[in-house]
Design a protein around this motif. Structure first.
Motif, PDB file in Angstrom:
ATOM      1  N   ASN A  47       0.840  -1.198   0.000  1.00 54.51           N
ATOM      2  CA  ASN A  47       0.000   0.000   0.000  1.00 54.51           C
ATOM      3  C   ASN A  47       0.876   1.250   0.000  1.00 54.51           C
ATOM      4  O   ASN A  47       1.539   1.557   0.992  1.00 54.51           O
ATOM      5  N   LEU A  48       0.852   1.978  -1.098  1.00 55.30           N
ATOM      6  CA  LEU A  48       1.685   3.165  -1.262  1.00 55.30           C
ATOM      7  C   LEU A  48       1.300   4.277  -0.298  1.00 55.30           C
ATOM      8  O   LEU A  48       2.129   5.120   0.046  1.00 55.30           O
ATOM      9  N   GLU A  49       0.048   4.280   0.158  1.00 54.63           N
ATOM     10  CA  GLU A  49      -0.435   5.359   1.024  1.00 54.63           C
ATOM     11  C   GLU A  49      -0.671   4.899   2.466  1.00 54.63           C
ATOM     12  O   GLU A  49      -1.351   5.588   3.238  1.00 54.63           O
ATOM     13  N   ALA A  50      -0.102   3.763   2.847  1.00 55.47           N
ATOM     14  CA  ALA A  50      -0.265   3.276   4.220  1.00 55.47           C
ATOM     15  C   ALA A  50       0.286   4.302   5.206  1.00 55.47           C
ATOM     16  O   ALA A  50       1.339   4.896   4.976  1.00 55.47           O
ATOM     17  N   GLN A  51      -0.432   4.513   6.305  1.00 56.71           N
ATOM     18  CA  GLN A  51       0.003   5.459   7.330  1.00 56.71           C
ATOM     19  C   GLN A  51       0.347   4.717   8.618  1.00 56.71           C
ATOM     20  O   GLN A  51      -0.382   3.821   9.037  1.00 56.71           O
ATOM     21  N   ASN A  52       1.467   5.100   9.236  1.00 58.33           N
ATOM     22  CA  ASN A  52       1.800   4.505  10.525  1.00 58.33           C
ATOM     23  C   ASN A  52       1.112   5.280  11.644  1.00 58.33           C
ATOM     24  O   ASN A  52       0.260   6.133  11.383  1.00 58.33           O
ATOM     25  N   LYS A  53       1.454   5.008  12.887  1.00 56.40           N
ATOM     26  CA  LYS A  53       0.738   5.627  14.002  1.00 56.40           C
ATOM     27  C   LYS A  53       0.909   7.140  14.061  1.00 56.40           C
ATOM     28  O   LYS A  53       0.110   7.832  14.695  1.00 56.40           O
ATOM     29  N   ASP A  54       1.949   7.658  13.428  1.00 55.92           N
ATOM     30  CA  ASP A  54       2.150   9.103  13.371  1.00 55.92           C
ATOM     31  C   ASP A  54       1.549   9.708  12.110  1.00 55.92           C
ATOM     32  O   ASP A  54       1.709  10.909  11.865  1.00 55.92           O
ATOM     33  N   GLY A  55       0.883   8.871  11.321  1.00 52.88           N
ATOM     34  CA  GLY A  55       0.265   9.361  10.101  1.00 52.88           C
ATOM     35  C   GLY A  55       1.218   9.461   8.929  1.00 52.88           C
ATOM     36  O   GLY A  55       0.850   9.973   7.871  1.00 52.88           O
ATOM     37  N   TYR A  56       2.444   8.966   9.095  1.00 56.21           N
ATOM     38  CA  TYR A  56       3.425   9.048   8.016  1.00 56.21           C
ATOM     39  C   TYR A  56       3.131   8.021   6.926  1.00 56.21           C
ATOM     40  O   TYR A  56       3.019   6.823   7.202  1.00 56.21           O
ATOM     41  N   THR A  57       3.030   8.491   5.702  1.00 56.23           N
ATOM     42  CA  THR A  57       3.020   7.598   4.549  1.00 56.23           C
ATOM     43  C   THR A  57       4.473   7.333   4.170  1.00 56.23           C
ATOM     44  O   THR A  57       5.386   8.029   4.642  1.00 56.23           O
ATOM     45  N   PRO A  58       4.738   6.354   3.307  1.00 58.95           N
ATOM     46  CA  PRO A  58       6.114   6.152   2.855  1.00 58.95           C
ATOM     47  C   PRO A  58       6.740   7.423   2.265  1.00 58.95           C
ATOM     48  O   PRO A  58       7.913   7.707   2.512  1.00 58.95           O
ATOM     49  N   LEU A  59       5.957   8.202   1.513  1.00 60.75           N
ATOM     50  CA  LEU A  59       6.495   9.445   0.950  1.00 60.75           C
ATOM     51  C   LEU A  59       6.909  10.412   2.053  1.00 60.75           C
ATOM     52  O   LEU A  59       7.995  11.014   1.996  1.00 60.75           O
ATOM     53  N   LEU A  60       6.064  10.587   3.056  1.00 60.88           N
ATOM     54  CA  LEU A  60       6.396  11.509   4.141  1.00 60.88           C
ATOM     55  C   LEU A  60       7.655  11.063   4.880  1.00 60.88           C
ATOM     56  O   LEU A  60       8.475  11.891   5.286  1.00 60.88           O
ATOM     57  N   LEU A  61       7.821   9.752   5.034  1.00 59.88           N
ATOM     58  CA  LEU A  61       9.029   9.250   5.689  1.00 59.88           C
ATOM     59  C   LEU A  61      10.266   9.517   4.844  1.00 59.88           C
ATOM     60  O   LEU A  61      11.313   9.906   5.364  1.00 59.88           O
ATOM     61  N   ALA A  62      10.149   9.299   3.542  1.00 59.57           N
ATOM     62  CA  ALA A  62      11.286   9.554   2.652  1.00 59.57           C
ATOM     63  C   ALA A  62      11.683  11.029   2.702  1.00 59.57           C
ATOM     64  O   ALA A  62      12.866  11.374   2.653  1.00 59.57           O
ATOM     65  N   ILE A  63      10.686  11.905   2.820  1.00 60.12           N
ATOM     66  CA  ILE A  63      10.965  13.341   2.942  1.00 60.12           C
ATOM     67  C   ILE A  63      11.652  13.627   4.272  1.00 60.12           C
ATOM     68  O   ILE A  63      12.629  14.385   4.335  1.00 60.12           O
ATOM     69  N   THR A  64      11.161  13.018   5.338  1.00 61.94           N
ATOM     70  CA  THR A  64      11.776  13.191   6.658  1.00 61.94           C
ATOM     71  C   THR A  64      13.234  12.751   6.643  1.00 61.94           C
ATOM     72  O   THR A  64      14.092  13.365   7.274  1.00 61.94           O
ATOM     73  N   GLU A  65      13.514  11.676   5.891  1.00 54.05           N
ATOM     74  CA  GLU A  65      14.878  11.161   5.782  1.00 54.05           C
ATOM     75  C   GLU A  65      15.723  11.955   4.783  1.00 54.05           C
ATOM     76  O   GLU A  65      16.903  11.669   4.602  1.00 54.05           O
ATOM     77  N   ASN A  66      15.106  12.939   4.120  1.00 53.21           N
ATOM     78  CA  ASN A  66      15.791  13.756   3.114  1.00 53.21           C
ATOM     79  C   ASN A  66      16.384  12.886   2.003  1.00 53.21           C
ATOM     80  O   ASN A  66      17.479  13.134   1.501  1.00 53.21           O
ATOM     81  N   ASN A  67      15.629  11.859   1.636  1.00 57.43           N
ATOM     82  CA  ASN A  67      16.071  10.897   0.628  1.00 57.43           C
ATOM     83  C   ASN A  67      15.496  11.302  -0.730  1.00 57.43           C
ATOM     84  O   ASN A  67      14.425  10.860  -1.136  1.00 57.43           O
ATOM     85  N   ALA A  68      16.225  12.172  -1.425  1.00 55.87           N
ATOM     86  CA  ALA A  68      15.722  12.771  -2.662  1.00 55.87           C
ATOM     87  C   ALA A  68      15.419  11.729  -3.734  1.00 55.87           C
ATOM     88  O   ALA A  68      14.400  11.824  -4.433  1.00 55.87           O
ATOM     89  N   GLU A  69      16.295  10.745  -3.887  1.00 58.81           N
ATOM     90  CA  GLU A  69      16.079   9.716  -4.907  1.00 58.81           C
ATOM     91  C   GLU A  69      14.787   8.952  -4.643  1.00 58.81           C
ATOM     92  O   GLU A  69      14.000   8.692  -5.559  1.00 58.81           O
ATOM     93  N   MET A  70      14.553   8.618  -3.374  1.00 62.66           N
ATOM     94  CA  MET A  70      13.351   7.866  -3.027  1.00 62.66           C
ATOM     95  C   MET A  70      12.105   8.730  -3.188  1.00 62.66           C
ATOM     96  O   MET A  70      11.069   8.267  -3.677  1.00 62.66           O
ATOM     97  N   VAL A  71      12.201   9.992  -2.790  1.00 64.87           N
ATOM     98  CA  VAL A  71      11.065  10.904  -2.936  1.00 64.87           C
ATOM     99  C   VAL A  71      10.692  11.048  -4.403  1.00 64.87           C
ATOM    100  O   VAL A  71       9.514  10.967  -4.774  1.00 64.87           O
ATOM    101  N   GLU A  72      11.680  11.244  -5.252  1.00 61.65           N
ATOM    102  CA  GLU A  72      11.417  11.404  -6.684  1.00 61.65           C
ATOM    103  C   GLU A  72      10.758  10.153  -7.258  1.00 61.65           C
ATOM    104  O   GLU A  72       9.807  10.242  -8.042  1.00 61.65           O
TER     105      GLU A  72
END
Length: 255
Positions: free
Chosen positions: A167-192
Motif C-alpha cells: 500500500n503506497l499510502e499506508a500510514q503509521n501511528k504518526d500518520g506518516y506515509t512512505p512518501l512523508l518518511l522519505a521526505i523526513t529522511e531527506n532521501n531525494a532519490e526515493m522521494v522522486e
C-alpha cells in the motif's frame, strides 16, 4: 499569536523506521544492529543455526525433528525471523520448503518480511514476497515493510514491494506515509521515485503536516523544489493553522 513549535520536530515523533537507524562515529546513518545475542541461553539451537546461516545444522535439527520449524524464542521470533534479519537466503528457502509460517509476528509485531526489509536483505525479502509474504502487515508502530524500505537506499526493493501490492499510502501511528518518511529522511532519490509512481503529494501526518511542510520545517533543500513541481495544495494547514508558505517564511525561504 500562533505557536512556532510546529516548525520543529516534536519529541514524540516519529514512530517510524528511522528510529531503528543508528549513527556511526562519522555521523553516517547506518542500520541498527539486529540486537540478537547468539550466546543467549534462552535462544534455541535452531534459532542460533538460522541466525548464523548454518544450513547443515538447520537441516539436521529439522530432519531429526528436534525442533518444530515454527518454534519461538523468548522474543517470540521464529527461525525465519532470524534468517531474514541476518540475510541468509539459503536458510530462508529451506525453512519455507519445510512449510514454515511466513506471515507471523514477533513480540514487536514484526513479520519476517519486515525484518528482511529493515536490515536491507533484499534476497530474503524477494523470496518471501514470491512465496506469499504480506507486505501490508504492520508492526507495533504501524509501519509496513514499505515504510522501512523507503528509509533505505534500495529503490529496487521498494519497487518489488509495490509489485506485490504494498500500500503506497499506508500510514503509521504518526500518520506518516512512505512518501512523508522519505521526505523526513531527506532521501531525494526515493522521494522522486515515489512521486513518479503516483504517491499523494498532499498526504499529511497526524499533525496535518504535508510533505512540503516537513521539507520546509526541517531545512529547505532540493526536496522543496522537487515537491513544488507537483500539484501541491498550498492552502493546506497544519494542526496549528500554519500553511506551507508560513513554514517557508519562518525559514527564510521564498516559494
Amino acid at each position: 499569536m500562533k505557536k512556532l513549535c510546529t516548525f520543529w520536530k516534536r519529541k514524540d515523533e516519529p514512530h517510524s523506521p528511522s528510529s531503528h537507524l543508528g549513527i556511526d562515529p562519522a555521523g553516517t546513518r547506518t542500520f541498527a544492529d539486529p540486537g540478537c545475542n547468539l550466546r543467549d541461553k534462552d535462544l534455541k539451537k535452531l534459532h542460533t543455526a538460522a541466525a548464523v546461516g548454518d544450513l547443515e545444522k538447520v537441516k539436521e535439527y529439522l530432519q531429526l525433528k528436534k525442533y518444530d520449524v515454527n518454534i519461538r524464542d523468548r522474543k517470540y521470533r521464529t527461525p525465519l525471523h532470524l534468517a531474514c534479519t541476518y540475510g541468509y537466503s539459503n536458510v530462508v528457502s529451506l525453512l519455507i520448503e519445510k512449510q514454515c509460517k511466513i506471515n507471523v509476528w514477533d513480540s514487536e509485531n514484526s513479520s519476517p518480511l519486515i525484518k528482511a526489509v529493515q536490515f536491507e536483505k533484499e534476497a530474503c525479502a524477494t523470496i518471501l514476497l514470491d512465496q506469499g509474504g504480506d507486505p501490508n502487515l504492520v508492526d507495533l508502530d504501524g509501519n509496513t515493510a514499505l515504510h522501512y524500505a523507503v528509509c533505505g537506499q534500495s529503490v529496487s526493493l521498494v519497487r518489488k514491494l509495490l509489485e506485490h501490492n504494498a500500500n503506497l499510502e499506508a500510514q503509521n501511528k504518526d500518520g506518516y506515509t512512505p512518501l512523508l518518511l522519505a521526505i523526513t529522511e531527506n532521501n531525494a532519490e526515493m522521494v522522486e521515485f515515489l512521486l513518479k509512481i503516483g504517491a499523494d503529494v498532499n498526504a499529511s501526518d497526524k499533525n496535518q503536516r504535508t510533505g512540503l511542510m516537513i521539507a520546509l520545517g526541517n531545512e529547505p533543500s532540493s526536496l522543496v523544489s522537487l515537491l513544488l513541481q507537483r500539484e501541491v495544495d498550498l492552502s493546506c494547514q497544519d494542526i496549528d493553522g500554519f500553511t506551507a508558505e508560513e513554514y517557508a517564511s519562518f525559514n527564510g525561504f521564498t516559494m
